[in-house]
Design a protein around this motif. Sequence first.
Motif, PDB file in Angstrom:
ATOM      1  N   UNK A 167       0.687  -0.999   0.035  1.00  0.00           N
ATOM      2  CA  UNK A 167       0.154   0.032   0.067  1.00  0.00           C
ATOM      3  C   UNK A 167       1.048   0.989   0.072  1.00  0.00           C
ATOM      4  N   UNK A 168       2.006   1.141   0.587  1.00  0.00           N
ATOM      5  CA  UNK A 168       2.875   2.457   0.915  1.00  0.00           C
ATOM      6  C   UNK A 168       3.574   2.622  -0.507  1.00  0.00           C
ATOM      7  N   UNK A 169       3.935   1.459  -1.261  1.00  0.00           N
ATOM      8  CA  UNK A 169       4.585   1.538  -2.310  1.00  0.00           C
ATOM      9  C   UNK A 169       3.514   2.047  -3.433  1.00  0.00           C
ATOM     10  N   UNK A 170       2.248   1.643  -3.689  1.00  0.00           N
ATOM     11  CA  UNK A 170       1.324   2.151  -4.304  1.00  0.00           C
ATOM     12  C   UNK A 170       1.079   3.635  -4.224  1.00  0.00           C
ATOM     13  N   UNK A 171       0.995   4.079  -3.173  1.00  0.00           N
ATOM     14  CA  UNK A 171       1.074   5.491  -2.909  1.00  0.00           C
ATOM     15  C   UNK A 171       2.064   6.198  -3.546  1.00  0.00           C
ATOM     16  N   UNK A 172       3.282   5.699  -3.511  1.00  0.00           N
ATOM     17  CA  UNK A 172       4.626   6.349  -4.173  1.00  0.00           C
ATOM     18  C   UNK A 172       4.325   6.313  -5.645  1.00  0.00           C
ATOM     19  N   UNK A 173       4.054   4.806  -5.788  1.00  0.00           N
ATOM     20  CA  UNK A 173       3.690   4.759  -7.297  1.00  0.00           C
ATOM     21  C   UNK A 173       2.715   5.581  -8.198  1.00  0.00           C
ATOM     22  N   UNK A 179      10.378  -2.162  -5.315  1.00  0.00           N
ATOM     23  CA  UNK A 179      10.304  -1.173  -4.440  1.00  0.00           C
ATOM     24  C   UNK A 179       9.553  -1.632  -3.095  1.00  0.00           C
ATOM     25  N   UNK A 180       8.621  -2.513  -3.301  1.00  0.00           N
ATOM     26  CA  UNK A 180       7.645  -3.051  -2.099  1.00  0.00           C
ATOM     27  C   UNK A 180       8.770  -3.569  -0.989  1.00  0.00           C
ATOM     28  N   UNK A 181       9.599  -4.420  -1.224  1.00  0.00           N
ATOM     29  CA  UNK A 181      10.485  -4.911   0.023  1.00  0.00           C
ATOM     30  C   UNK A 181      11.364  -3.863   0.433  1.00  0.00           C
ATOM     31  N   UNK A 182      11.781  -2.814  -0.407  1.00  0.00           N
ATOM     32  CA  UNK A 182      12.456  -1.590   0.216  1.00  0.00           C
ATOM     33  C   UNK A 182      11.562  -1.119   1.168  1.00  0.00           C
ATOM     34  N   UNK A 183      10.363  -0.606   0.924  1.00  0.00           N
ATOM     35  CA  UNK A 183       9.604   0.060   1.703  1.00  0.00           C
ATOM     36  C   UNK A 183       9.229  -1.054   2.988  1.00  0.00           C
ATOM     37  N   UNK A 184       9.042  -2.340   2.763  1.00  0.00           N
ATOM     38  CA  UNK A 184       8.814  -3.007   3.979  1.00  0.00           C
ATOM     39  C   UNK A 184       9.900  -3.054   4.902  1.00  0.00           C
ATOM     40  N   UNK A 185      11.015  -2.834   4.352  1.00  0.00           N
ATOM     41  CA  UNK A 185      12.317  -2.985   5.204  1.00  0.00           C
ATOM     42  C   UNK A 185      12.247  -1.563   6.241  1.00  0.00           C
ATOM     43  N   UNK A 186      12.182  -0.753   5.269  1.00  0.00           N
ATOM     44  CA  UNK A 186      11.884   0.857   5.921  1.00  0.00           C
ATOM     45  C   UNK A 186      11.009   0.969   6.974  1.00  0.00           C
ATOM     46  N   UNK A 187       9.719   0.648   6.709  1.00  0.00           N
ATOM     47  CA  UNK A 187       8.631   0.814   7.464  1.00  0.00           C
ATOM     48  C   UNK A 187       8.925  -0.054   8.870  1.00  0.00           C
ATOM     49  N   UNK A 188       9.499  -1.113   8.727  1.00  0.00           N
ATOM     50  CA  UNK A 188       9.703  -2.042   9.857  1.00  0.00           C
ATOM     51  C   UNK A 188      10.857  -1.296  10.628  1.00  0.00           C
ATOM     52  N   UNK A 189      11.521  -0.449  10.380  1.00  0.00           N
ATOM     53  CA  UNK A 189      12.577   0.389  11.137  1.00  0.00           C
ATOM     54  C   UNK A 189      12.154   1.713  11.434  1.00  0.00           C
ATOM     55  N   UNK A 190      10.815   1.974  11.328  1.00  0.00           N
ATOM     56  CA  UNK A 190      10.519   3.187  11.719  1.00  0.00           C
ATOM     57  C   UNK A 190      10.773   4.231  10.630  1.00  0.00           C
ATOM     58  N   UNK A 191      11.164   3.999   9.481  1.00  0.00           N
ATOM     59  CA  UNK A 191      11.554   5.210   8.491  1.00  0.00           C
ATOM     60  C   UNK A 191      10.485   5.069   7.232  1.00  0.00           C
ATOM     61  N   UNK A 192      10.798   5.814   6.393  1.00  0.00           N
ATOM     62  CA  UNK A 192       9.823   5.748   5.011  1.00  0.00           C
ATOM     63  C   UNK A 192       8.302   6.140   5.660  1.00  0.00           C
ATOM     64  N   UNK A 193       7.502   5.398   4.872  1.00  0.00           N
ATOM     65  CA  UNK A 193       5.958   5.726   5.224  1.00  0.00           C
ATOM     66  C   UNK A 193       5.511   5.449   6.688  1.00  0.00           C
ATOM     67  N   UNK A 194       6.328   4.685   7.602  1.00  0.00           N
ATOM     68  CA  UNK A 194       5.862   4.875   8.928  1.00  0.00           C
ATOM     69  C   UNK A 194       5.989   6.272   9.508  1.00  0.00           C
ATOM     70  N   UNK A 195       6.900   7.145   9.112  1.00  0.00           N
ATOM     71  CA  UNK A 195       7.061   8.345   9.581  1.00  0.00           C
ATOM     72  C   UNK A 195       5.586   9.226   9.030  1.00  0.00           C
ATOM     73  N   UNK A 196       4.826   8.835   8.217  1.00  0.00           N
ATOM     74  CA  UNK A 196       3.595   9.503   8.096  1.00  0.00           C
ATOM     75  C   UNK A 196       2.760   9.276   8.971  1.00  0.00           C
ATOM     76  N   UNK A 197       2.735   7.922   9.335  1.00  0.00           N
ATOM     77  CA  UNK A 197       1.524   7.256  10.212  1.00  0.00           C
ATOM     78  C   UNK A 197       1.089   8.123  11.440  1.00  0.00           C
TER      79      UNK A 197
END
Length: 181
Positions: free
Chosen positions: A45-51, A159-177
């Motif tokens: 879902x985060x990747x689709x948002x960016x896409x 890009x989806x695995x990249x976003x999964x990795x980032x969100x799991x570390x509190x980065x990327x789209x996790x910041x938006x939450x």
Amino acid sequence: MQHEAHAHDMHYGPEGPEGREGHEAHDAHTGHTGPGKVSWSMAAQATLHCLTGCAIGEVLGMVIGTALGWGNVQTMILAIILAFFFGYALTLRGVLKTGVGFRTAVRVALAADTLSIAVMELIDNGVLALWPGAMDAHLTDAMFWGVLAFALFAAFIITTPVNKWMIGRGKGHAVVHQYHH
């Protein structure tokens, strides 16, 4: 937009993951299994948002470049710039709706989307540049749209695995939450 309510389902505040008390029911809804755990659905879902933003910018850049009679390099540069612009703009719009200041919203958008958009742009423009004949196809050619669709799909998959990795570390789209609740 429907994804704004569920696309950023990690619970991160300025200091990191919030306490887990009271979130068990929410976790069952979103696919969480614990702090730092991110479902593939959430990452997609985060990747689709960016896409979405990237695709708008890519297509608009190609249309403008073609209409102005620009060469491939100039058109691709414009498409990349517009992809970043629209990718950031979609996130910025959602964060601004929460009432935060513009500067804060810009920082959130930059933190949330930069790596995701950069990976997408590298993949989709790489496919377009390397696919024989794609750069010479015109907007009216089925080949152009077919290769572009494939390129965006490839960018999504990579890009989806990249976003999964980032969100799991509190980065990327996790910041938006933290701005969506």
